[in-house]
Design a protein around this motif. Sequence first.
Motif, PDB file in Angstrom:
ATOM      1  N   GLY A   1       0.784  -1.227   0.000  1.00 42.01           N
ATOM      2  CA  GLY A   1       0.000   0.000   0.000  1.00 42.01           C
ATOM      3  C   GLY A   1       0.809   1.265   0.000  1.00 42.01           C
ATOM      4  O   GLY A   1       0.309   2.333  -0.371  1.00 42.01           O
TER       5      GLY A   1
ATOM      6  N   VAL B   1     -10.681   6.439  -2.749  1.00 40.19           N
ATOM      7  CA  VAL B   1      -9.533   7.305  -3.003  1.00 40.19           C
ATOM      8  C   VAL B   1      -9.324   8.283  -1.845  1.00 40.19           C
ATOM      9  O   VAL B   1      -8.207   8.744  -1.599  1.00 40.19           O
ATOM     10  CB  VAL B   1      -9.681   8.065  -4.341  1.00 40.19           C
TER      11      VAL B   1
ATOM     12  N   ALA C   1      -7.227   6.417   0.490  1.00 34.12           N
ATOM     13  CA  ALA C   1      -5.862   6.362  -0.039  1.00 34.12           C
ATOM     14  C   ALA C   1      -5.084   7.610   0.340  1.00 34.12           C
ATOM     15  O   ALA C   1      -3.906   7.549   0.702  1.00 34.12           O
ATOM     16  CB  ALA C   1      -5.886   6.193  -1.554  1.00 34.12           C
TER      17      ALA C   1
ATOM     18  N   LYS D   1      -7.230  -0.030  -0.546  1.00 34.23           N
ATOM     19  CA  LYS D   1      -6.618   0.466  -1.776  1.00 34.23           C
ATOM     20  C   LYS D   1      -6.360  -0.665  -2.764  1.00 34.23           C
ATOM     21  O   LYS D   1      -6.657  -0.556  -3.958  1.00 34.23           O
ATOM     22  CB  LYS D   1      -5.295   1.182  -1.454  1.00 34.23           C
TER      23      LYS D   1
ATOM     24  N   PHE E   1      -4.081   7.903  -7.715  1.00 29.05           N
ATOM     25  CA  PHE E   1      -5.529   8.038  -7.600  1.00 29.05           C
ATOM     26  C   PHE E   1      -6.064   9.404  -8.026  1.00 29.05           C
ATOM     27  O   PHE E   1      -7.199   9.522  -8.460  1.00 29.05           O
ATOM     28  CB  PHE E   1      -5.972   7.752  -6.167  1.00 29.05           C
TER      29      PHE E   1
END
Length: 466
Positions: free
Chosen positions: A34, A303, A306, A168, A42
């Motif tokens: 990640g 997102v 993220a 993610k 993104f």
Amino acid sequence: MSTAVDHQGTAPGSEDAGYAQSLGNRQVRMIAIGGAIGVGLFLGAGGRMAAAGPGLVLSYAVCGIAAFFVMRALGELVLHRPSAGSFVTYAREFIGPWAGFASGWMYWLNWAMTGVAETTAAGIYVHKWLPQIPQWVTALVALAVLLTVNLLSVRLFGELEFWFAVIKVLAIVVFLFVGVALVLTGAGVGHDGHAGVSNLTAHGGFLPHGVPIVLMSLQAVVFAYSGIEMVGIAAGETENPRKVLPGAIGSVIWRIGVFYVGSVLLLAMILPWTVYSANESPFVTVFSRLGVPGAGDIMNAVVLTAALSSCNSGLYSTGRVMRALAVKGEAPSFVGRMSGRHVPYGGILFTSIVLLLGVVLNYVVPKMAFDIATSIASLGVVAVWVTLIGCQLRLRSRANRGEIERPPFRMPWAPVSNWATLGFLALVVVLMAFADTANKIAFWCLPAVAVVLFAGWRVVRNRRTP
């Protein structure tokens, strides 16, 4: 700048003193996976696709090759000696004390500005749902939540980052499956035509604005890959790092190929590149046009996590790197302080001050905040990558002289791969001088940063002189 003092008031013997090995195999592997998936992909991919066209995939592929070699260099260094100080420790050992000082502060600059970019992205994502809330307010709330998480415990950070990474990765996997299905079936996507390989060339060609604009996108793509070195910093708080880390680092090549190059290639095939925008995640753009109720909102939530994940990681890593500097007297003693929960809270709080300045940037120039932050952060990314490549060169040289034993997990094709990667990174920096306004601002910040680092090192060195 005095020697750092830990929670109990004693001076630690090294940058690794006081940490608890709280991160397990499950968490480290997800941090490795990640760590490289953030707003550079993104959010940033949308604006870059709109500027460069389908040829953007070439930038991701070339930068991916460089990132792979950087990770393999890091892997060899970590297997030589796992350390929470990561490249700062290696720079001191293989290049010299000044290199540890400079690389540590450049890494801090990278993550401080990345945090600004991530909180800015969070504001952009929330704006899709709540347009009445100013961007700077969302940035401030996000900072407050993540600061609290990082100050509580390493285990809490690891658990939160694990689930952030899971979300993610699942989102990318779902997108890949959906995207491949859309392309193979030639499905219609909203009112923008049909998905297919033809979208790579049907709207002005594969390189609609030529090669130069693709080259100018390299800086943004390098930023997108920032965070891949996170697993090296986690080594100092990992159970059995010599067993866990080679697998985590070795997986970077397929992550780069599938998650980055694969995703950008699919984005270019699913919709015409002219549909994408810097004001919306390209993944949200795709899912919003599928006609599935709530699909766009779900992806927007993904997102958002993220962005929070990357900022969370930035606070974590800068806390450790700042402490590595402080214990050597290369940063104010406050930033090296450790809490009773084994958290270097001084460095975390120090970084959060800059993130507060990022909130101000979002208030003053919300439209440019993201680009300015990512451009300056890229300078830190390049500095760290250069340090890792250089350290591996020195490690290999010492091993060849019989001074140390070289780990079995090695950088392939060294030293040719080292010099090729260094040349590529130099090109990225030079191109920033000819790119957009945000890149030019970052490029011309370089002399100022160099002067500050030089002056800071002189002060540190003079204080050490009897």
